[in-house]
Write a protein that holds these residues in place. Structure first.
Motif, PDB file in Angstrom:
ATOM      1  N   VAL A   1      27.134 -10.835  21.991  1.00  0.00           N
ATOM      2  CA  VAL A   1      26.197 -10.306  20.999  1.00  0.00           C
ATOM      3  C   VAL A   1      26.665 -10.635  19.586  1.00  0.00           C
ATOM      4  O   VAL A   1      25.867 -11.045  18.727  1.00  0.00           O
ATOM      5  CB  VAL A   1      26.046  -8.779  21.183  1.00  0.00           C
ATOM      6  CG1 VAL A   1      25.211  -8.180  20.058  1.00  0.00           C
ATOM      7  CG2 VAL A   1      25.407  -8.476  22.533  1.00  0.00           C
ATOM      8  N   ASP A   2      27.957 -10.476  19.338  1.00  0.00           N
ATOM      9  CA  ASP A   2      28.503 -10.783  18.012  1.00  0.00           C
ATOM     10  C   ASP A   2      28.316 -12.262  17.669  1.00  0.00           C
ATOM     11  O   ASP A   2      27.986 -12.613  16.523  1.00  0.00           O
ATOM     12  CB  ASP A   2      29.979 -10.404  17.980  1.00  0.00           C
ATOM     13  CG  ASP A   2      30.558 -10.466  16.572  1.00  0.00           C
ATOM     14  OD1 ASP A   2      29.774 -10.406  15.607  1.00  0.00           O
ATOM     15  OD2 ASP A   2      31.784 -10.583  16.446  1.00  0.00           O
ATOM     16  N   ALA A   3      28.502 -13.121  18.655  1.00  0.00           N
ATOM     17  CA  ALA A   3      28.314 -14.559  18.408  1.00  0.00           C
ATOM     18  C   ALA A   3      26.855 -14.885  18.097  1.00  0.00           C
ATOM     19  O   ALA A   3      26.565 -15.735  17.237  1.00  0.00           O
ATOM     20  CB  ALA A   3      28.792 -15.353  19.623  1.00  0.00           C
ATOM     21  N   LEU A   4      25.919 -14.224  18.763  1.00  0.00           N
ATOM     22  CA  LEU A   4      24.503 -14.462  18.485  1.00  0.00           C
ATOM     23  C   LEU A   4      24.122 -14.002  17.084  1.00  0.00           C
ATOM     24  O   LEU A   4      23.329 -14.654  16.390  1.00  0.00           O
ATOM     25  CB  LEU A   4      23.641 -13.739  19.521  1.00  0.00           C
ATOM     26  CG  LEU A   4      23.660 -14.303  20.946  1.00  0.00           C
ATOM     27  CD1 LEU A   4      22.905 -13.385  21.895  1.00  0.00           C
ATOM     28  CD2 LEU A   4      23.050 -15.691  20.981  1.00  0.00           C
TER      29      LEU A   4
ATOM     30  N   GLY B   1      20.179 -11.484  19.743  1.00  0.00           N
ATOM     31  CA  GLY B   1      21.347 -10.626  19.695  1.00  0.00           C
ATOM     32  C   GLY B   1      20.990  -9.178  19.397  1.00  0.00           C
ATOM     33  O   GLY B   1      21.559  -8.250  20.004  1.00  0.00           O
ATOM     34  N   MET B   2      20.048  -8.946  18.491  1.00  0.00           N
ATOM     35  CA  MET B   2      19.629  -7.582  18.176  1.00  0.00           C
ATOM     36  C   MET B   2      18.916  -6.925  19.349  1.00  0.00           C
ATOM     37  O   MET B   2      19.159  -5.752  19.664  1.00  0.00           O
ATOM     38  CB  MET B   2      18.709  -7.600  16.948  1.00  0.00           C
ATOM     39  CG  MET B   2      19.402  -8.011  15.661  1.00  0.00           C
ATOM     40  SD  MET B   2      20.681  -6.860  15.142  1.00  0.00           S
ATOM     41  CE  MET B   2      19.683  -5.417  14.801  1.00  0.00           C
ATOM     42  N   GLU B   3      18.043  -7.652  20.012  1.00  0.00           N
ATOM     43  CA  GLU B   3      17.351  -7.089  21.171  1.00  0.00           C
ATOM     44  C   GLU B   3      18.316  -6.812  22.321  1.00  0.00           C
ATOM     45  O   GLU B   3      18.158  -5.816  23.044  1.00  0.00           O
ATOM     46  CB  GLU B   3      16.246  -8.045  21.614  1.00  0.00           C
ATOM     47  CG  GLU B   3      15.104  -8.156  20.613  1.00  0.00           C
ATOM     48  CD  GLU B   3      14.068  -9.183  21.033  1.00  0.00           C
ATOM     49  OE1 GLU B   3      14.368  -9.960  21.982  1.00  0.00           O
ATOM     50  OE2 GLU B   3      12.973  -9.231  20.430  1.00  0.00           O
ATOM     51  N   SER B   4      19.323  -7.664  22.494  1.00  0.00           N
ATOM     52  CA  SER B   4      20.321  -7.422  23.536  1.00  0.00           C
ATOM     53  C   SER B   4      21.134  -6.168  23.231  1.00  0.00           C
ATOM     54  O   SER B   4      21.399  -5.346  24.121  1.00  0.00           O
ATOM     55  CB  SER B   4      21.252  -8.636  23.664  1.00  0.00           C
ATOM     56  OG  SER B   4      20.524  -9.807  23.977  1.00  0.00           O
TER      57      SER B   4
ATOM     58  N   ILE C   1      29.507  -6.305  13.621  1.00  0.00           N
ATOM     59  CA  ILE C   1      28.264  -5.800  14.213  1.00  0.00           C
ATOM     60  C   ILE C   1      27.760  -4.597  13.425  1.00  0.00           C
ATOM     61  O   ILE C   1      26.563  -4.492  13.108  1.00  0.00           O
ATOM     62  CB  ILE C   1      28.482  -5.444  15.699  1.00  0.00           C
ATOM     63  CG1 ILE C   1      28.763  -6.712  16.509  1.00  0.00           C
ATOM     64  CG2 ILE C   1      27.272  -4.707  16.260  1.00  0.00           C
ATOM     65  CD1 ILE C   1      28.988  -6.467  17.981  1.00  0.00           C
ATOM     66  N   GLN C   2      28.649  -3.692  13.103  1.00  0.00           N
ATOM     67  CA  GLN C   2      28.251  -2.537  12.307  1.00  0.00           C
ATOM     68  C   GLN C   2      27.753  -2.956  10.931  1.00  0.00           C
ATOM     69  O   GLN C   2      26.734  -2.437  10.445  1.00  0.00           O
ATOM     70  CB  GLN C   2      29.421  -1.568  12.168  1.00  0.00           C
ATOM     71  CG  GLN C   2      29.058  -0.285  11.435  1.00  0.00           C
ATOM     72  CD  GLN C   2      30.282   0.526  11.073  1.00  0.00           C
ATOM     73  OE1 GLN C   2      31.289  -0.027  10.642  1.00  0.00           O
ATOM     74  NE2 GLN C   2      30.196   1.842  11.244  1.00  0.00           N
ATOM     75  N   ASP C   3      28.424  -3.898  10.303  1.00  0.00           N
ATOM     76  CA  ASP C   3      27.991  -4.371   8.986  1.00  0.00           C
ATOM     77  C   ASP C   3      26.614  -5.020   9.049  1.00  0.00           C
ATOM     78  O   ASP C   3      25.802  -4.866   8.122  1.00  0.00           O
ATOM     79  CB  ASP C   3      29.013  -5.366   8.424  1.00  0.00           C
ATOM     80  CG  ASP C   3      30.354  -4.711   8.134  1.00  0.00           C
ATOM     81  OD1 ASP C   3      30.392  -3.483   7.970  1.00  0.00           O
ATOM     82  OD2 ASP C   3      31.375  -5.445   8.097  1.00  0.00           O
ATOM     83  N   THR C   4      26.332  -5.731  10.132  1.00  0.00           N
ATOM     84  CA  THR C   4      25.013  -6.356  10.279  1.00  0.00           C
ATOM     85  C   THR C   4      23.919  -5.314  10.409  1.00  0.00           C
ATOM     86  O   THR C   4      22.852  -5.422   9.778  1.00  0.00           O
ATOM     87  CB  THR C   4      25.007  -7.286  11.502  1.00  0.00           C
ATOM     88  OG1 THR C   4      26.018  -8.281  11.353  1.00  0.00           O
ATOM     89  CG2 THR C   4      23.656  -7.962  11.645  1.00  0.00           C
TER      90      THR C   4
END
Length: 448
Positions: free
Chosen positions: A247-250, A262-265, A297-300
């Motif tokens: 997910v982080d890579a996406l 990545g967000m939907e996953s 991920i949290q920052d995104t």
């Protein structure tokens, strides 16, 4: 000599009239002879000098402002002024129904009631008898037609539903419920199916809360673990870590489709109906506390909630001549990824088990942004509903945040959302009721 002056001199040569033919009576410009300048008045003696003026910044600003779409509020009722007749040789969709001996206004009212129960919102056109609705990122249109009385002896209204975009499976469930509601004899079955569809789309909140409480109890009760259990837990953590790495890579890729995937996953990983309790707990801790090596991920998530899709505005300013299709596609992408970020935050707050100070620090960053979502409830009620759920979890976990909400007069904003939920979006009504109850209890405690 400047480039603009040279271009002006060249244009003056091109538009200068020249004599054509032996008589010398007909004059045409050199540009028209070279097919460089087309003018319908070639037979005139003198052509008008059309030298373009220097470009200004106002032209680009106007083009940008024209490209931007208007913000349209959602409608709560459908009052028909007229219903168009069915066109000749019109091919109806399979998702259509014929209603005999019934008034179009009554049919429209039943459709609106069913749409409200399913939490579908949008705009109802009174002159064209057409509705454009949205349900969980799935858009569809409802069109009413009437058959002329010359062709039939009885009244006949045709209700047709077409999918614009989104899930086809969800569309057929929704269309079936709405078409059943259009028929008065199937109103009971339509209302029951619409209620079931609303429960599916809104997510099983009660089941998720029960599973969450069960997870908290299981974590709070210490138990002896054998070596086999420890090995299974280690394997499980390896799988969870690898999943979040994907997910982080996406999310870090430079392609919008990969970011949205990545967000939907991640949204599916924070829901109990699609992931195990342990996976939901792990993903929620990553989003809220930034555990392990997934601080990005949290920052995104926080950036998408605070700023939305900021790249859309930059692209719009850099390319003012972009097509409307590109703009609409970009707007759809930004809307989907922003709604997904709010849903991830709501799910993660509900399933997070940890230090409340982490939640409070996250709330300090997102409180104003969530309050802004509530103020736009008349335009995007789904996002306002998700923001209500996030604020509910913030208020339940921290007394400081409850007092801050009372200071910022959040109660009146939530009350406005409650009124909007009554008229057009029932999920927003239920979510705002819980926040109002929490703030009311906090207000009574402060007065004592």
């Amino acid at each position: 000599m400047s480039i603009y002056q040279e271009r002006k001199n060249d244009l003056q040569v091109l538009v200068k009239p020249v004599v054509i033919g032996g008589g010398g009576k007909k004059k045409r410009s050199l540009a028209s002879l070279l097919s460089l300048h087309h003018d319908s008045t070639d037979d005139e003696d003198i052509l008008v000098d059309t030298i373009p003026s220097k470009p200004t910044m106002n032209m680009n600003m106007n083009s940008n402002s024209n490209k931007r779409r208007k913000v349209v509020s959602i409608d709560s009722e459908w009052k028909l002024k007229e219903v168009p007749e069915l066109p000749f040789l019109y091919l109806k969709e399979r998702t259509s129904v014929v209603v005999m001996n019934d008034e179009p206004q009554r049919i429209a009212s039943r459709i609106v009631q069913c749409a409200k129960k399913m939490n579908a919102y949008g705009q109802y056109c009174t002159t064209k008898a057409k509705a454009t609705l949205t349900l969980d990122e799935m858009k569809f249109t409802i069109q009413l037609f009437k058959v002329s009385e010359k062709e039939r002896t009885n009244k006949c209204v045709i209700v047709e539903i077409q999918r614009t975009n989104g899930s086809s499976i969800k569309f057929h469930k929704t269309a079936r419920a709405l078409l059943n509601a259009a028929k008065e004899k199937d109103m009971i079955r339509g209302s029951s199916s619409s209620a079931a569809a609303a429960q599916e789309t809104s997510g099983s909140s009660s089941s998720s809360s029960d599973s969450n409480s069960h997870l908290v109890q299981s974590l709070s009760q210490p138990r002896l673990q054998t070596q086999s259990d420890e090995k299974e837990n280690e394997k499980q953590m390896v799988v969870f870590t690898h999943t979040l790495e994907v997910v982080d890579a996406l999310l870090k890729k430079d392609r919008v489709d990969a970011n949205l995937l990545g967000m939907e996953s991640l949204q599916l990983l924070t829901e109990h109906r699609s992931s195990s309790d342990a996976m939901v707990q792990f993903a929620s801790n990553v989003v809220i506390a930034g555990e392990q090596q997934f601080e990005d991920i949290q920052d995104t998530i926080v950036s998408l909630i605070e700023n939305g899709c900021s790249s859309s505005n930059q692209d719009e300013e850099s390319s003012p001549n972009k097509d409307n299709n590109n703009n609409s596609a970009e707007e759809d992408y930004c809307r989907k990824i922003h709604t997904s970020a709010l849903s991830i935050l709501s799910n993660s707050l509900k399933n997070f088990v940890g230090n409340n100070s982490v939640v409070q620090s996250l709330a300090d960053r997102l409180f104003i942004s969530l309050l802004g979502e509530l103020k736009r409830a008349d335009v995007t009620p789904q996002n306002a509903c998700l923001a209500c759920k996030c604020l509910e979890e913030f208020f339940l976990k921290s007394a400081v945040l409850r007092n801050r909400g009372l200071e910022l007069d959040v109660y009146n904003v939530i009350s406005n959302c409650h009124n909007i939920g009554i008229t057009s979006y029932p999920l927003l009504k239920s979510a705002s009721d819980k926040v109002l109850q929490t703030l009311g209890e906090a207000k009574e405690t402060n007065t004592k």
